[in-house]
Scaffold this motif. Structure first.
Motif: not given
Length: 368
Positions: A267-271, A286-298
């Motif tokens: 998540p921090s990389v995407l943010t 394109v990377g697969a995260g664990a189900p339920g992983t969330e990312t936040t954007f400003e």
């Protein structure tokens, strides 16, 4: 029944075990393929470890390359003796498949992770009759032979070495296809690739082929950054540093990057990557995260930038068309993905997994 040797995943987070298994006869829509080589992909590791659900015990492996030995009654695209590369299976009837978007098959999880044929059977059993999950991505190639569904099969030039072509089935296809099929950056544009593993370095090579003039590779490993430079990156940035964002902006003369491809679902990389985009830029995952992983954007500054976030599966490719297209630039030296490969024997498959996890090897390939 045919007796084969396979590497079996029996428990999560445990080494694979080499076993003698019984392989049944190919069904009407399958071909029996003798494996010459198979790549090891991050997806194999996360299924072995239970991050993505798939029934164990199982024979995993989904970057196979081999020679067809037998075909079912309904198979029309290959004959015995053909050299083939294997890719992800897709169904034959959903709307996405009919529209030519095979990577986004509505039945992806059943086709790739179900561990069974559509009728509930598995092609693999032990000598005592224990069922072993098969048809991983339509293949299950951590074995000397496999019954492979026709949608997974791509016929290739018999002059090309199969031990080199095997990684095209997933990782290389995903990285290169994300650039060439999906993002399609115009010549002269800028792109950063976060994660210089097999997928990321395939994207770097594809970005050079398509004409990007600023290509930034981001990774934790200095050795991979050096390889990225050799393969076409114009800039390299060490990941995990407080200056990573500043270095990305500097590489783009302060305006931000037109495209950023992220190969890990951290998540921090995407943010942080979103902050490095130019106005109207595109961030792709394109990377697969664990189900339920969330990312936040400003949302404030993001709104006025008008940027796009998207996810990409399998390089948005039709494998039967795209994989043969990658062979020609490799033969011309323009897509030298073989520089990423280190080969292992089947007996050493657990070492190959460990070397991939540590970063010691970019793309492990088991050669039978």
């Amino acid at each position: 029944m045919t007796t084969i040797t396979a590497a079996v995943a029996r428990e999560h987070h445990a080494p694979l075990t080499l076993e003698q298994l019984e392989l049944d006869a190919p069904r009407a829509n399958e071909a029996r393929v003798r494996m010459v080589a198979t790549g090891i992909c991050h997806t194999d590791a996360i299924v072995r470890d239970g991050v993505y659900p798939s029934p164990l015990p199982a024979v995993l492996g989904h970057e196979g390359a081999g020679i067809v030995e037998e075909v079912g009654a309904d198979v029309t695209t290959v004959v015995p003796g053909d050299h083939v590369v294997l890719s992800a299976a897709y169904c034959t009837h959903c709307l996405e498949r009919r529209a030519g978007r095979m990577a986004y098959c509505e039945n992806l999880f059943a086709e790739a992770f179900g561990g069974r044929r559509h009728d509930g059977s598995t092609s693999l059993t032990t000598s005592s009759g224990e069922s072993i999950s098969s048809h991983f991505f339509g293949q299950s190639t951590f074995a000397t032979h496999a019954n492979v569904v026709e949608s997974s099969i791509i016929k290739v030039d018999p002059a090309a070495p199969l031990e080199v072509l095997a990684p095209l089935g997933c990782g290389m296809q995903t990285g290169a296809g994300s650039i060439l099929n999906d993002l399609r950056p115009p010549a002269g544009s800028s792109i950063a690739v976060s994660g210089a593993g097999a997928v990321g370095l395939a994207a770097v090579m594809a970005a050079r082929v398509i004409g990007c003039t600023t290509i930034v590779a981001v990774d934790l490993h200095d050795s991979r950054l050096e390889l990225a430079r050799e393969l076409g990156a114009t800039h390299t940035v060490k990941a995990g540093s407080d200056s990573t964002l500043d270095e990305l902006m500097a590489a783009s003369d302060g305006r931000g990057l037109d495209y950023i491809l992220v190969t890990t679902a951290i998540p921090s990389v995407l943010t942080n990557a979103a902050q490095a985009l130019a106005i109207r830029g595109t961030l792709a995952l394109v990377g697969a995260g664990a189900p339920g992983t969330e990312t936040t954007f400003e949302t404030g500054a993001s709104l006025v930038k008008g940027w796009t976030f998207k996810t990409i599966i399998q390089g948005s490719s039709v494998p039967q068309q795209f994989i043969p297209r990658l062979v020609a630039p490799w033969e011309q030296g323009r897509f030298p993905f073989d520089k990423l490969v280190k080969t292992y024997k089947l007996d050493d498959i657990n070492t190959a997994f460990a070397d991939s996890a540590s970063g010691a090897t970019v793309k492990p390939v088991v050669v039978f």
